[in-house]
Design an enzyme around this catalytic site. Sequence first.
Site, mmCIF file in Angstrom:
data_model
loop_
_atom_site.group_PDB
_atom_site.id
_atom_site.type_symbol
_atom_site.label_atom_id
_atom_site.label_comp_id
_atom_site.label_asym_id
_atom_site.label_seq_id
_atom_site.Cartn_x
_atom_site.Cartn_y
_atom_site.Cartn_z
ATOM 1 C CB THR A 1 -2.638 -23.173 62.010
ATOM 2 O OG1 THR A 1 -3.681 -24.086 61.676
ATOM 3 C CG2 THR A 1 -1.731 -23.003 60.807
ATOM 4 C CB CYS A 2 -0.275 -19.443 64.891
ATOM 5 S SG CYS A 2 1.010 -18.242 65.274
ATOM 6 N N GLY B 1 2.654 -23.117 61.538
ATOM 7 C CA GLY B 1 2.462 -21.823 60.898
ATOM 8 C C GLY B 1 3.530 -20.833 61.293
ATOM 9 C CB CYS B 2 3.264 -17.538 63.001
ATOM 10 S SG CYS B 2 1.532 -17.297 62.598
ATOM 11 C CE LYS C 1 5.838 -17.045 59.063
ATOM 12 N NZ LYS C 1 4.637 -16.841 58.276
ATOM 13 N NE ARG D 1 -8.597 -24.457 48.516
ATOM 14 C CZ ARG D 1 -8.539 -23.126 48.460
ATOM 15 N NH1 ARG D 1 -7.894 -22.518 47.487
ATOM 16 N NH2 ARG D 1 -9.141 -22.402 49.398
ATOM 17 N N GLY E 1 2.202 -23.044 43.987
ATOM 18 C CA GLY E 1 1.401 -21.980 44.564
ATOM 19 C C GLY E 1 2.161 -20.670 44.606
ATOM 20 C CE1 TYR F 1 0.974 -16.699 55.486
ATOM 21 C CE2 TYR F 1 -0.959 -16.061 54.239
ATOM 22 C CZ TYR F 1 -0.391 -16.620 55.359
ATOM 23 O OH TYR F 1 -1.185 -17.123 56.364
ATOM 24 C CD GLU G 1 5.533 -16.351 55.094
ATOM 25 O OE1 GLU G 1 5.405 -15.235 55.630
ATOM 26 O OE2 GLU G 1 4.899 -17.362 55.482
ATOM 27 C CG ASP H 1 -7.042 -18.218 59.606
ATOM 28 O OD1 ASP H 1 -6.929 -17.084 60.115
ATOM 29 O OD2 ASP H 1 -6.071 -18.957 59.391
ATOM 30 C CG HIS I 1 21.603 8.392 59.757
ATOM 31 N ND1 HIS I 1 21.233 7.942 58.513
ATOM 32 C CD2 HIS I 1 22.929 8.641 59.688
ATOM 33 C CE1 HIS I 1 22.290 7.934 57.716
ATOM 34 N NE2 HIS I 1 23.326 8.347 58.410
ATOM 35 C CD GLU J 1 17.719 8.049 58.186
ATOM 36 O OE1 GLU J 1 18.130 9.220 58.195
ATOM 37 O OE2 GLU J 1 18.477 7.055 58.165
#
Length: 479
Positions: free
Chosen positions: A33-34, A38-39, A42, A141, A172, A175, A179, A309, A447, A452
């Site tokens: 999936t990833c 997925g990741c 995305k 689902r 839904g 996340y 996303e 998962d 900085h 920071e």
Amino acid sequence: VFPSEAAKYEKKVMVLDFVTPTPLGTSWGLGGTCVNVGCIPKKLMHQAALLGQALQDSRKFGWQFPEEVKHNWMTMTESVQNYIGSLNWGYRVALREKKVTYENAYGEFVGPHTVKATNKRGVEKLYTAERFLIATGERPRYLGIPGDKEYCISSDDLFSLPYCPGKTLVVGASYVALECAGFLAGVGLDVTIMVRSILLRGFDQDIANKIGEYMEEHGINFIREFVPIKVEQIKEGTPGILKVTSKSTKGNEIIEGEYNTVLLAIGRDACTRKIGLDKVGVIINEKTGKIPVNDKEQTNVPYIYAIGDILQDKLELTPVAIQAGRLLVRRLYAGATTKCDYVNVPTTVFTPLEYGACGYSEEAAVEKFGEENIEVYHSHFWPLEWTVPSRDNNKCYAKIICNIQDSERVIGFHVLGPNAGEVTQGFAAAMKCGITKEQLDSTIGIHPVCAEVTTKCGKSSPGTAEVKSPSLVFQSDTA
């Protein structure tokens, strides 16, 4: 990762990998999936949206270009899919180099130490092994209402969708939902999110609500406390037009709306019910399909392990599965004893305003340690990069949750702002080492960067930080 690791110890390893196509026929290659749905896609599509915002900001920094700037959906998806294709090929090559046998076939247990592998042509083969690792993951689902599988898409379909989705309803508040809604709006589409109850269940709710407010302020529509009860096609096309009928969760009110695309992101189901676990006696949670395991990822059947998962009460994150698999191999074949840490796990939600987190949410910390034993520190801030284009003053936010009884050890880290993942990764390492609030405060900040802010969060009740004038050019501190 598990096959490659096991092969290092000269074990004979086979991988069974098969993608059942979605109701719309979408399938993909090796990598799970990833990598495929997925990741990876995305984050790349999120980047496309960030570039759109950067284009707007760039005018204030002196960049001049014609007024009309358009986004091309097909160019984006083609580029993303080409990259994914290169990853698929890389995994195949890596398995071959490590002499791991790969079968593009659906595996299911048929008896002790035995699986049946069925390829896409229906050809069946039986294999036996000393040990088995279940890492089947989850699939999106569906609602179980008229028209959902016929006309709606899921995240499995979105990343290779062969046309621009147009006006989109995202159903839904996970996340995945937020996303996808975020990058769709970011590339210029009209997006509505239909929320049944709360946003980002399981995540810190203070942060979740700030994400929702930010998205709403940036043009994403929200329909709250409604659920779809019927989806009808009123015009064919790519995209066509769909009519969505929805019902209130609080009463009998019915509403209707027309959209080009309906994206369902209402959760995912573990792929465990059709792999013959009953044939070998592996216990699953009948309600969720998830597999209970001990602290060594071992099921109730000693020679069968599970990661990822599909585990009950564990995080649904790819790097967690990778780490668990790697450590499992080392325990089985290299005499190691290290177990996977499922608590201090950093993650990032790639919503338009990115959310990085590690450790406990405030709600979970209160439940585990007691409200009287935790202290919450926080601050709003304004990234320097956002000051010149004059946008989103003090929408970014950091929250540090500490355990008073343990020298104010940091047990929860949360940051809402640009590059949240990059910021969170380093603090996750510090949390693994037991960093305290005193140590965090004594760390000199870089900085001017967003991270920071974490060195100067003030004590206060969450959500009540008083915004002051910027004291460090870009940052508003909490007293």
